[in-house]
Design a protein around this motif. Structure first.
Motif, PDB file in Angstrom:
ATOM      1  N   ALA A  68      -8.768  -3.841   5.959  1.00 20.79           N
ATOM      2  CA  ALA A  68      -8.623  -2.462   6.437  1.00 20.79           C
ATOM      3  C   ALA A  68      -7.903  -2.478   7.777  1.00 20.79           C
ATOM      4  O   ALA A  68      -8.180  -3.333   8.632  1.00 20.79           O
ATOM      5  N   VAL A  69      -6.972  -1.543   7.966  1.00 19.50           N
ATOM      6  CA  VAL A  69      -6.150  -1.494   9.173  1.00 19.50           C
ATOM      7  C   VAL A  69      -6.157  -0.091   9.762  1.00 19.50           C
ATOM      8  O   VAL A  69      -6.054   0.899   9.034  1.00 19.50           O
ATOM      9  N   SER A  70      -6.254  -0.012  11.080  1.00 21.61           N
ATOM     10  CA  SER A  70      -6.010   1.226  11.817  1.00 21.61           C
ATOM     11  C   SER A  70      -4.901   0.938  12.816  1.00 21.61           C
ATOM     12  O   SER A  70      -5.089   0.149  13.742  1.00 21.61           O
ATOM     13  N   GLY A  71      -3.727   1.541  12.629  1.00 20.24           N
ATOM     14  CA  GLY A  71      -2.626   1.312  13.559  1.00 20.24           C
ATOM     15  C   GLY A  71      -1.319   1.065  12.847  1.00 20.24           C
ATOM     16  O   GLY A  71      -1.156   1.391  11.670  1.00 20.24           O
ATOM     17  N   ASN A  72      -0.364   0.497  13.568  1.00 16.59           N
ATOM     18  CA  ASN A  72       0.932   0.153  12.974  1.00 16.59           C
ATOM     19  C   ASN A  72       1.239  -1.314  13.250  1.00 16.59           C
ATOM     20  O   ASN A  72       1.017  -1.807  14.364  1.00 16.59           O
ATOM     21  N   ILE A  73       1.717  -2.009  12.232  1.00 16.00           N
ATOM     22  CA  ILE A  73       1.942  -3.456  12.318  1.00 16.00           C
ATOM     23  C   ILE A  73       3.319  -3.791  11.755  1.00 16.00           C
ATOM     24  O   ILE A  73       3.735  -3.250  10.726  1.00 16.00           O
ATOM     25  N   THR A  74       4.017  -4.706  12.439  1.00 17.78           N
ATOM     26  CA  THR A  74       5.284  -5.238  11.938  1.00 17.78           C
ATOM     27  C   THR A  74       5.214  -6.759  11.958  1.00 17.78           C
ATOM     28  O   THR A  74       4.328  -7.351  12.586  1.00 17.78           O
ATOM     29  N   PHE A  78      10.272  -7.194  13.121  1.00 16.54           N
ATOM     30  CA  PHE A  78      10.062  -5.754  13.336  1.00 16.54           C
ATOM     31  C   PHE A  78      10.150  -4.939  12.046  1.00 16.54           C
ATOM     32  O   PHE A  78      10.425  -3.742  12.072  1.00 16.54           O
ATOM     33  N   GLU A  79       9.867  -5.587  10.928  1.00 20.45           N
ATOM     34  CA  GLU A  79       9.761  -4.879   9.659  1.00 20.45           C
ATOM     35  C   GLU A  79       8.325  -4.421   9.473  1.00 20.45           C
ATOM     36  O   GLU A  79       7.393  -5.221   9.632  1.00 20.45           O
ATOM     37  N   PRO A  80       8.094  -3.144   9.144  1.00 20.31           N
ATOM     38  CA  PRO A  80       6.721  -2.650   8.996  1.00 20.31           C
ATOM     39  C   PRO A  80       6.004  -3.318   7.837  1.00 20.31           C
ATOM     40  O   PRO A  80       6.608  -3.633   6.805  1.00 20.31           O
ATOM     41  N   LEU A  81       4.709  -3.530   8.018  1.00 21.46           N
ATOM     42  CA  LEU A  81       3.895  -4.201   7.013  1.00 21.46           C
ATOM     43  C   LEU A  81       2.791  -3.267   6.534  1.00 21.46           C
ATOM     44  O   LEU A  81       2.084  -2.664   7.343  1.00 21.46           O
ATOM     45  N   SER A  82       2.626  -3.168   5.234  1.00 22.15           N
ATOM     46  CA  SER A  82       1.571  -2.344   4.650  1.00 22.15           C
ATOM     47  C   SER A  82       0.285  -3.167   4.545  1.00 22.15           C
ATOM     48  O   SER A  82       0.311  -4.403   4.661  1.00 22.15           O
ATOM     49  N   PRO A  83      -0.861  -2.522   4.288  1.00 21.11           N
ATOM     50  CA  PRO A  83      -2.103  -3.289   4.072  1.00 21.11           C
ATOM     51  C   PRO A  83      -1.974  -4.320   2.954  1.00 21.11           C
ATOM     52  O   PRO A  83      -2.517  -5.424   3.062  1.00 21.11           O
ATOM     53  N   THR A  84      -1.228  -3.981   1.904  1.00 20.98           N
ATOM     54  CA  THR A  84      -1.026  -4.935   0.807  1.00 20.98           C
ATOM     55  C   THR A  84      -0.235  -6.155   1.276  1.00 20.98           C
ATOM     56  O   THR A  84      -0.574  -7.307   0.944  1.00 20.98           O
TER      57      THR A  84
END
Length: 580
Positions: A68-74, A78-84
């Motif tokens: 589970a994630v709260s926030g934004n992650i790359t 600097f490519e965005p990463l989804s929870p999957t």
């Protein structure tokens, strides 16, 4: 904003009780999932209007692993990463995958009986946890934990001298017994039979000085890192705002956001009325140059005092820095027009702001004899809060067994004992790890998150922190010029007087308020009856401070009153259970 929260061995309605305390960070509803082997139930919520956090935030499950994630992650590209995507990285790399991600986030992973909780490298997002009664509970805001029926609320008396020294609580300490804040760049590993242990994955001290020394290289690197953060966070937003104080850091952000935006941006400045000193002149110059929609908000006690209890409730832990209330008032105003606000936080801790020069002078010329812990004590005194008056301010029961060499000095000693950092970088690491991650970033997150606004701090990302440590020291502090590299990098984009002006800070006129508009309020909250009931402060000292009597050698009365008042209200709300 978004929120994650959870608890092991969850009972009926416990997740709902937690969510009720933090739903201002999410939507009206939350989704949940449970991992059978760890018996961990996780809740998650995100507002419908949220763009910045939406791609990375959420819950993913696969083959018995829950993330589970709260926030934004790359990733580091600097490519965005989804929870999957994140779950796949964990599956292949284990918990070491944290070393390869960036962003502003908190995340939770449960794998068999192991549970991991992580916080981003600089601490742009916060998370608290407890293992009271052998049950792990966590939440982005501590008040979610307090809502659990099994949780026993008890004031952490040992934290009070720390609070009056720093005006906030550094590292894992909180004002609630058995509740801990996860430090920035660390993850918690919890196992029901082995307990909880913290580990660092983002280590500022491990970054070596770069071989590249040229000013041009570092100007280009910093500008690219700042611009990349701004552009990524503006995407998809209809209205963009910037908190513009008129100082160097906020002016840089206003200039670059305005230049990179395809439409007019909003800028927001505060002042305390005509009779008090302000920086509106400098803010106006930047706003005029970039044709922003500029707003000036006057902060008056008659407006914020009715909401003071609410603001302290949103802070979670008591914060004795009075700028929190202007932050709250400005956030309320800004929320009428935008859901994303950029700020200049990070310029001081990452680029060599105030207090480094006095510490360096003390380090080099502090006398022939250097008593034990002289650097630590000089640093504690540099906060200019209540450190010098602890034995006068605090109630006798709080001083029993108190020894600053045991309870305050050890917070700093590990930083000063690092062998592979020069003294300036040690100071800046302290500033980033303590003040940055436990005061600067959390107060902004709390005060803006309270009204559904997402704060963005492009000068305080993990990339900027790494660049700060790798950068030659003379580019941060050169011949007495603070934040030298920032002034060189943005000299052509700001009025010359902003580049040249010394750091002044936002001076909240507490000294005048507590002798005028807020005098009755302070006396009511800190009445002899209240002081006797709470047993936190020395009644004689409180009476002296409220009268502004300087014959005792106590100074900075307004700030001390503010810190006492904040702590008193906090313990009434969270320990005694008073209503807002």
């Amino acid at each position: 904003m978004s929120v994650i929260f959870g608890c092991t061995h969850t009972q009926a309605n416990e997740l709902s009780r937690m969510f009720a305390q933090v739903k201002h960070r999410g939507s009206h509803e939350y989704q949940s999932a449970t991992a059978p082997k760890s018996q961990l139930s996780v809740g998650f919520s995100i507002p419908a209007h949220e763009h910045i956090h939406r791609y990375s935030s959420g819950i993913a499950q696969n083959q018995g692993i829950l993330l589970a994630v709260s926030g934004n992650i790359t990733n580091q590209g600097f490519e965005p990463l989804s929870p999957t995507h994140l779950l796949e990285l964990y599956t292949h790399q284990g918990i070491d995958f944290l070393k390869g991600i960036r962003g502003a986030y908190t995340l939770v992973i449960t794998d068999s009986e192991d549970i991991y909780i992580a916080r981003d490298g600089t601490g742009q997002r916060t998370i608290f946890y407890t293992t009271q009664q052998n049950r792990l509970a966590f939440c982005n805001e501590a008040k979610g934990i307090y809502a659990l029926p099994h949780f026993n609320k008890q004031l952490n008396l040992a934290a009070i001298p720390v609070y009056f020294t720093f005006s906030f609580l550094p590292l894992q300490t909180t004002m609630m017994q058995d509740v801990y804040e996860l430090p920035a760049g660390m993850y918690l590993h919890y196992h029901p039979r082995q307990g909880a242990q913290t580990h660092r994955f983002f280590e500022l001290e491990a970054f070596a000085k770069a071989q590249e020394q040229s000013t041009e290289y570092w100007i280009d690197r910093i500008r690219k890192e700042v611009d990349r953060e701004i552009e990524a966070k503006m995407a998809g937003e209809k209205e963009i705002g910037v908190f513009l104080s008129g100082g160097l850091d906020s002016s840089i952000l206003a200039a670059r956001v305005a230049q990179l935006s395809s439409k007019k941006i909003h800028t927001y400045s505060i002042h305390f009325g005509k009779k008090y000193r302000n920086e509106l002149h400098y803010a106006q110059k930047v706003a005029q140059r970039y044709q922003t929609q500029h707003h000036e908000v006057e902060i008056k006690p008659k407006n914020f005092v009715p909401q003071l209890r609410q603001a302290i409730w949103h802070l979670d832990d008591p914060v004795g820095d009075p700028i929190t209330i202007p932050n709250f008032e400005l956030a309320l105003f800004a929320s009428q027009t935008t859901r994303v606000v950029f700020n200049g936080e990070g310029g001081d801790p990452c680029f060599g702001g105030p207090k480094n020069i006095p510490m360096l002078l003390n380090h080099w010329y502090g006398g022939i004899e250097h008593p034990p812990y002289f650097r630590e004590k000089a640093y504690l005194a540099s906060y200019r809060r209540g450190y010098a008056y602890l034995r006068q301010i605090l109630a006798p029961r709080l001083l029993e067994g108190f020894d600053e060499n045991q309870h305050l000095v050890p917070i700093l000693t590990p930083f000063f004992e690092r062998k592979h950092q020069n003294f300036l970088d040690k100071l800046m690491t302290i500033n980033m790890r303590l003040k940055g991650a436990h005061l600067i970033l959390p107060k902004v997150e709390r005060m803006l998150g309270a009204v559904g606004v997402t704060p963005i701090s492009p000068l305080f990302t993990s990339e900027i922190a790494q660049s700060s440590i790798e950068m030659p020291s003379q580019l941060k502090l050169q011949q007495g010029i603070e934040k030298y590299i920032l002034k060189q990098a943005y000299a052509n984009e700001l009025p010359p007087e902003i580049i040249r002006r010394p750091k002044s800070g936002m001076r909240v006129p507490l000294h005048y308020w507590f002798q005028g508009e807020m005098k009755k309020y302070a006396k009511k909250i800190l009445s002899p009856k209240s002081i006797k009931r709470s047993e936190l402060f020395n009644p004689t000292t409180v009476k002296t401070i409220l009268k502004y009597n300087k014959d005792t050698g106590i100074h900075r009365h307004g700030l001390l009153i503010w810190m006492m008042l904040t702590l008193e209200i906090w313990q009434r709300l969270f320990i005694e259970g008073e209503d807002l």
